[in-house]
Design a protein around this motif. Structure first.
Motif, PDB file in Angstrom:
ATOM      1  N   PHE A  68      -8.289 -58.945  26.942  1.00 41.35           N
ATOM      2  CA  PHE A  68      -8.332 -57.511  26.687  1.00 41.35           C
ATOM      3  C   PHE A  68      -8.890 -57.215  25.299  1.00 41.35           C
ATOM      4  N   ILE A  69      -9.379 -55.990  25.130  1.00 37.68           N
ATOM      5  CA  ILE A  69      -9.667 -55.440  23.811  1.00 37.68           C
ATOM      6  C   ILE A  69      -8.422 -54.709  23.351  1.00 37.68           C
ATOM      7  N   SER A  70      -7.945 -55.025  22.161  1.00 33.65           N
ATOM      8  CA  SER A  70      -6.788 -54.342  21.580  1.00 33.65           C
ATOM      9  C   SER A  70      -7.274 -53.402  20.485  1.00 33.65           C
ATOM     10  N   LEU A  71      -6.614 -52.255  20.354  1.00 34.14           N
ATOM     11  CA  LEU A  71      -6.991 -51.270  19.349  1.00 34.14           C
ATOM     12  C   LEU A  71      -5.726 -50.668  18.750  1.00 34.14           C
ATOM     13  N   TYR A  72      -5.682 -50.569  17.419  1.00 33.09           N
ATOM     14  CA  TYR A  72      -4.507 -50.065  16.719  1.00 33.09           C
ATOM     15  C   TYR A  72      -4.910 -49.023  15.688  1.00 33.09           C
ATOM     16  N   ARG A 104      -6.548 -43.593  26.692  1.00 29.23           N
ATOM     17  CA  ARG A 104      -5.118 -43.853  26.554  1.00 29.23           C
ATOM     18  C   ARG A 104      -4.553 -42.924  25.487  1.00 29.23           C
ATOM     19  N   THR A 105      -3.460 -42.231  25.810  1.00 30.89           N
ATOM     20  CA  THR A 105      -2.825 -41.297  24.888  1.00 30.89           C
ATOM     21  C   THR A 105      -1.392 -41.732  24.630  1.00 30.89           C
ATOM     22  N   THR A 110       6.218 -42.754  15.033  1.00 21.51           N
ATOM     23  CA  THR A 110       6.583 -42.637  13.632  1.00 21.51           C
ATOM     24  C   THR A 110       5.941 -43.769  12.843  1.00 21.51           C
ATOM     25  N   PHE A 111       5.073 -43.415  11.908  1.00 21.74           N
ATOM     26  CA  PHE A 111       4.424 -44.368  11.028  1.00 21.74           C
ATOM     27  C   PHE A 111       5.146 -44.340   9.682  1.00 21.74           C
ATOM     28  N   SER A 112       5.396 -45.520   9.122  1.00 23.07           N
ATOM     29  CA  SER A 112       6.076 -45.598   7.838  1.00 23.07           C
ATOM     30  C   SER A 112       5.624 -46.857   7.112  1.00 23.07           C
ATOM     31  N   THR A 113       6.162 -47.067   5.917  1.00 20.38           N
ATOM     32  CA  THR A 113       5.820 -48.271   5.169  1.00 20.38           C
ATOM     33  C   THR A 113       6.294 -49.522   5.902  1.00 20.38           C
ATOM     34  N   LYS A 114       7.337 -49.392   6.728  1.00 19.18           N
ATOM     35  CA  LYS A 114       7.854 -50.542   7.467  1.00 19.18           C
ATOM     36  C   LYS A 114       7.113 -50.747   8.788  1.00 19.18           C
ATOM     37  N   SER A 115       6.640 -49.674   9.372  1.00 18.77           N
ATOM     38  CA  SER A 115       5.918 -49.755  10.654  1.00 18.77           C
ATOM     39  C   SER A 115       4.678 -48.872  10.538  1.00 18.77           C
ATOM     40  N   SER A 116       3.591 -49.462   9.995  1.00 21.46           N
ATOM     41  CA  SER A 116       2.429 -48.651   9.627  1.00 21.46           C
ATOM     42  C   SER A 116       1.364 -48.586  10.705  1.00 21.46           C
ATOM     43  N   ASP A 117       1.561 -49.260  11.840  1.00 15.71           N
ATOM     44  CA  ASP A 117       0.526 -49.231  12.872  1.00 15.71           C
ATOM     45  C   ASP A 117       1.136 -49.162  14.272  1.00 15.71           C
ATOM     46  N   TRP A 118       0.403 -48.471  15.155  1.00 19.23           N
ATOM     47  CA  TRP A 118       0.731 -48.396  16.581  1.00 19.23           C
ATOM     48  C   TRP A 118      -0.588 -48.495  17.346  1.00 19.23           C
ATOM     49  N   GLY A 119      -0.514 -49.007  18.557  1.00 17.82           N
ATOM     50  CA  GLY A 119      -1.737 -49.087  19.350  1.00 17.82           C
ATOM     51  C   GLY A 119      -1.505 -49.681  20.716  1.00 17.82           C
ATOM     52  N   TYR A 120      -2.578 -50.232  21.288  1.00 18.72           N
ATOM     53  CA  TYR A 120      -2.537 -50.776  22.641  1.00 18.72           C
ATOM     54  C   TYR A 120      -3.066 -52.210  22.638  1.00 18.72           C
TER      55      TYR A 120
END
Length: 363
Positions: A68-72, A104-105, A110-120
Motif C-alpha cells: 500500500f501507499i501510506s500517507l500521514y 479518504r476522510t 487531536t494533534f499534540s506534541t505527543k501525537s503529532s501525526d494521523w493518517g492512513y
C-alpha cells in the motif's frame, strides 16, 4: 526517520487556506528507492494558524502494508499543545479533479506534541493505482484538505467538510451490500440496487418500480450493450462522476472515442441527461477525420443535435471532408444515412467542389 530525497520523486506542496496539493514526480523511482517505512515529506503549509506537512510512504509505513501507499498529516508547529482537525486525502485526475473512489476522510483528530501525526496506512493499494488512469507520466497527485476547529467562548467552531455521499454509494456498488438486482450483460453479471437505479433514471424507475415485467425480477438481461459500457453506466449512476473510460479518452484516442459513443447511446437509452451531455461534449471536442463519419451516423440515428452540428462544422473543411471519405466509417455513413451527406453538401460544401459532385453521384 525521513530519508533524504535526492531523486526526482520530490514532493511539491502548494497551499491555500485549507488545502495543499502533493505532487510525486518520479513515482517509480520513489517506489524503488524508498523501502518500507521510509518517506518523503512535503514543504510546510499553513492552515488555522498552524504549520502542517504531508508524509508520503511509497511502500507502506510498516510491516503488513508493504503493498500500500501510506500517507500521514503531520503537525509541524512545535509550540502547539493541542490542535483539533479533520483531513481528507484525495487522488486527483489529469484535470486536477478529485477521484471520488480514491478519497479518504478522517473523523476529528487531536494533534499534540505527543501525537503529532494521523493518517492512513492503507490509503491506496499500489496495484490498483498502477492499473488506473490516475498515474500519468509517472506522476501521482494527491490533495490534502485540512479543517482546523477553534475554541470560541468555550464552544468549537467547525468548518463543515465537503459531502461524501458519492463515496458511500461507490462503496455500496463495489461491495454489493444489500444488492437486490443482478444484470446479465453478455457474459458478465453486475449487482445493483433497485432504488438507486430508479432514483437516477426515469427509464429504470419505470422498468423496476412500475408495471413492467422487470419490476418483479431479480435477474435482468441487458441486450445490445457491451459489459464495459454497462459498467461505466453504473459507475456514473452511483458516483455522479465521469467514468474512467472518458478520462482516458485523450491519451488512448480512437478506441475510447468509440467507447464514448457507446456510452452516449446507453445514457440516451436510460435517459441519464447529464451523462449524455458529458459524452456528447467529449465527442464534439475530440473530433477527427477517423471518427467523424461514425459520430455523424450516431448523431443522425439517435437525434444527438449538438454532435451532428459539430460534425457538420468539422466537415466544412475540404481537407477534412476528403479525409473522412477515406475512413473506415464512411461506407457505413453513406449506406445508413445518405440523407445526412446530401444535407452536408447542400448546407456547407460549395457546388463547385469536385469531391461534392462525386459524392452526389455515388448516393
Amino acid at each position: 526517520m525521513a530519508e533524504q530525497c535526492k531523486i526526482s520523486a520530490a514532493i511539491v506542496a502548494g497551499s491555500d487556506e485549507r488545502s495543499c496539493v502533493v505532487k510525486v514526480d518520479g513515482y517509480s523511482r520513489a517506489k524503488a528507492l524508498l523501502k518500507k517505512g521510509k518517506f518523503v515529506i512535503s514543504a510546510p503549509f499553513s492552515v488555522g494558524g498552524h504549520n502542517w506537512a504531508v508524509r508520503y510512504y511509497p511502500n507502506g509505513v510498516r510491516e503488513g502494508y508493504a503493498d500500500f501507499i501510506s500517507l500521514y498529516l503531520q503537525l509541524e508547529s512545535a509550540d502547539a499543545k493541542v490542535v483539533n482537525a479533520k483531513f481528507t486525502f484525495t487522488i486527483l485526475d489529469k484535470n486536477g479533479e478529485p477521484v471520488p473512489s480514491y478519497s479518504r476522510t478522517s473523523s476529528m483528530r487531536t494533534f499534540s506534541t505527543k501525537s503529532s501525526d494521523w493518517g492512513y496506512q492503507d490509503l491506496i493499494k499500489r496495484a490498483d493505482l498502477e492499473a488506473s488512469v490516475h498515474l500519468r507520466d509517472d506522476c501521482l497527485t494527491i490533495r490534502c484538505d485540512v479543517t482546523v476547529t477553534k475554541e470560541i467562548h468555550g464552544e468549537q467552531e467547525t468548518r463543515v467538510p465537503p459531502g461524501d455521499l458519492h463515496q458511500h454509494l461507490a462503496d455500496l456498488l463495489k461491495n454489493k451490500d444489500a444488492a437486490d438486482l443482478t444484470f446479465q450483460v453478455g457474459a458478465q453479471r453486475f449487482s445493483a440496487h433497485r432504488c438507486v437505479l430508479a432514483a437516477r433514471s426515469s427509464v429504470f424507475k419505470a422498468e423496476l418500480l412500475g408495471a413492467m415485467k422487470e419490476s418483479s425480477r431479480s435477474l435482468i438481461e441487458i441486450s445490445g450493450m457491451e459489459p464495459d459500457v454497462f459498467e461505466s453506466l453504473l459507475h456514473y449512476i452511483y458516483t455522479d462522476s465521469v467514468p474512467p473510460v472518458l478520462e482516458m479518452a485523450r491519451n488512448k484516442g480512437e478506441t475510447d472515442m468509440v467507447m464514448a459513443g457507446h456510452l452516449l447511446v446507453a445514457a440516451d437509452r436510460y435517459n441519464i441527461v447529464r451523462l449524455k451531455q458529458i459524452c456528447e461534449e467529449k465527442l464534439c471536442t475530440h473530433m477527427d477525420f477517423n471518427m467523424v463519419a461514425t459520430s455523424l451516423a450516431l448523431a443522425e440515428q439517435h437525434g444527438f443535435h449538438a454532435l451532428k452540428e459539430a460534425c457538420l462544422q468539422f466537415l466544412s473543411s475540404p481537407s477534412n471532408f476528403k479525409a473522412m471519405m477515406a475512413s473506415d466509417g464512411y461506407d457505413h455513413l453513406k449506406s445508413s444515412c445518405p440523407s445526412v451527406i446530401k444535407e452536408l453538401i447542400a448546407r456547407i460544401l460549395p457546388a463547385e467542389w469536385s469531391v461534392a459532385k462525386d459524392v452526389v453521384m455515388e448516393i
